[in-house]
Design an enzyme around this catalytic site. Structure first.
Site, short mmCIF file in Angstrom:
data_model
loop_
_atom_site.label_atom_id
_atom_site.label_comp_id
_atom_site.label_asym_id
_atom_site.label_seq_id
_atom_site.Cartn_x
_atom_site.Cartn_y
_atom_site.Cartn_z
N HIS A 72 -42.76 68.18 4.10
CA HIS A 72 -43.96 67.34 3.95
C HIS A 72 -43.61 65.87 3.81
O HIS A 72 -44.43 65.01 4.11
CB HIS A 72 -44.81 67.82 2.76
CG HIS A 72 -44.31 67.40 1.42
ND1 HIS A 72 -43.53 68.21 0.64
CD2 HIS A 72 -44.48 66.26 0.71
CE1 HIS A 72 -43.25 67.59 -0.50
NE2 HIS A 72 -43.81 66.39 -0.47
N ASP A 113 -40.78 74.48 2.98
CA ASP A 113 -41.01 73.04 2.83
C ASP A 113 -39.69 72.28 2.87
O ASP A 113 -39.41 71.44 2.01
CB ASP A 113 -41.77 72.75 1.54
CG ASP A 113 -42.41 71.36 1.54
OD1 ASP A 113 -42.15 70.59 2.50
OD2 ASP A 113 -43.14 71.04 0.59
N SER A 189 -40.05 64.07 -4.21
CA SER A 189 -39.86 65.05 -3.15
C SER A 189 -38.47 64.99 -2.54
O SER A 189 -38.05 63.95 -2.04
CB SER A 189 -40.88 64.79 -2.03
OG SER A 189 -42.18 64.75 -2.51
#
Length: 220
Positions: A72, A113, A189
């Site tokens: 993402h 992810d 992230s």
């Protein structure tokens, strides 16, 4: 990503590694281990196809030049996602010897992810090695490395100390999520989560908004 701070979930990463066990007593990383972990953690800036900019974290692992982050972060979590226009990574962000390199997107896996990047350059930080979560315990102290809120609060890396609050398992005892007592924010992230010996036990993957319930994907 930083594009929607008010979403119910903030997504981060799944990947892992470890460094040699060198830790001081009292829940502190020794200087050499801390420096190695900071060097291996990179700031990621992504120009998406729609012109928007995403920011996140990543780390060197497996072999020289390979960087892992979230799918993402590069805007490719969904199967029909378009490739980003440009991906740049900054090594030792905010330091005198900081440098920014263009990164090649090698591939993504939406189910985990996970995205893999490659950079080419001299004197790159050593890659992290894979670790394990089999010996983790609730209340154990851990550290989260990355760039919360991107460069909104500054270019330097943030190292947050937190603890494991739960080990979410399948019926067979396999750990599927490591729950921490906070420490993760948008922009973390792809950043590594380590124990007090510098072993990377997972990567931040999600956080429930307005709570201290944050998750990391186990290193295994």
């Amino acid at each position: 990503m930083l594009s929607s701070l008010n979403r119910v979930l903030f997504f981060f990463l799944a990947a892992s590694a470890f460094l040699p066990a060198n830790a001081r007593a009292g829940g502190k990383l020794d200087d050499a281990t801390l420096r190695s972990l900071k060097d291996a953690t990179v700031y990621i800036n992504v120009q998406l196809p729609n012109g928007r900019v995403a920011q996140g974290s990543g780390f060197f692992a497996l072999e020289p030049g390979l960087i892992f982050t979230n799918a993402h972060v590069v805007g490719m979590l969904e199967p029909d996602s378009r490739r980003p226009k440009k991906v740049e990574v900054t090594i030792r962000s905010g330091e005198a010897n900081s440098r920014t390199l263009s990164a090649e997107l090698l591939g993504v896996d939406g189910d985990t992810d996970l995205a893999v990047l490659r950079v080419v350059g001299k004197d790159l930080p050593p890659p992290l090695k894979l670790g394990s979560t089999k010996s983790l315990l609730e209340t154990q102290e851990v550290f989260i490395f990355g760039f919360p809120f991107g460069k909104q609060i500054g270019k330097n890396i943030t190292v947050s100390k937190t603890s494991i609050s739960s080990l979410r398992k399948q019926k067979d005892g396999t750990v599927t999520k490591v729950q921490t007592n906070g420490g993760m924010h948008p922009g973390n992230s792809g950043g590594p989560v380590t124990d007090t010996e510098g072993k990377l036990i997972g990567v931040a993957v999600s956080a429930l908004v307005n709570t201290q319930i944050h998750f990391a994907i186990p290193a295994d």
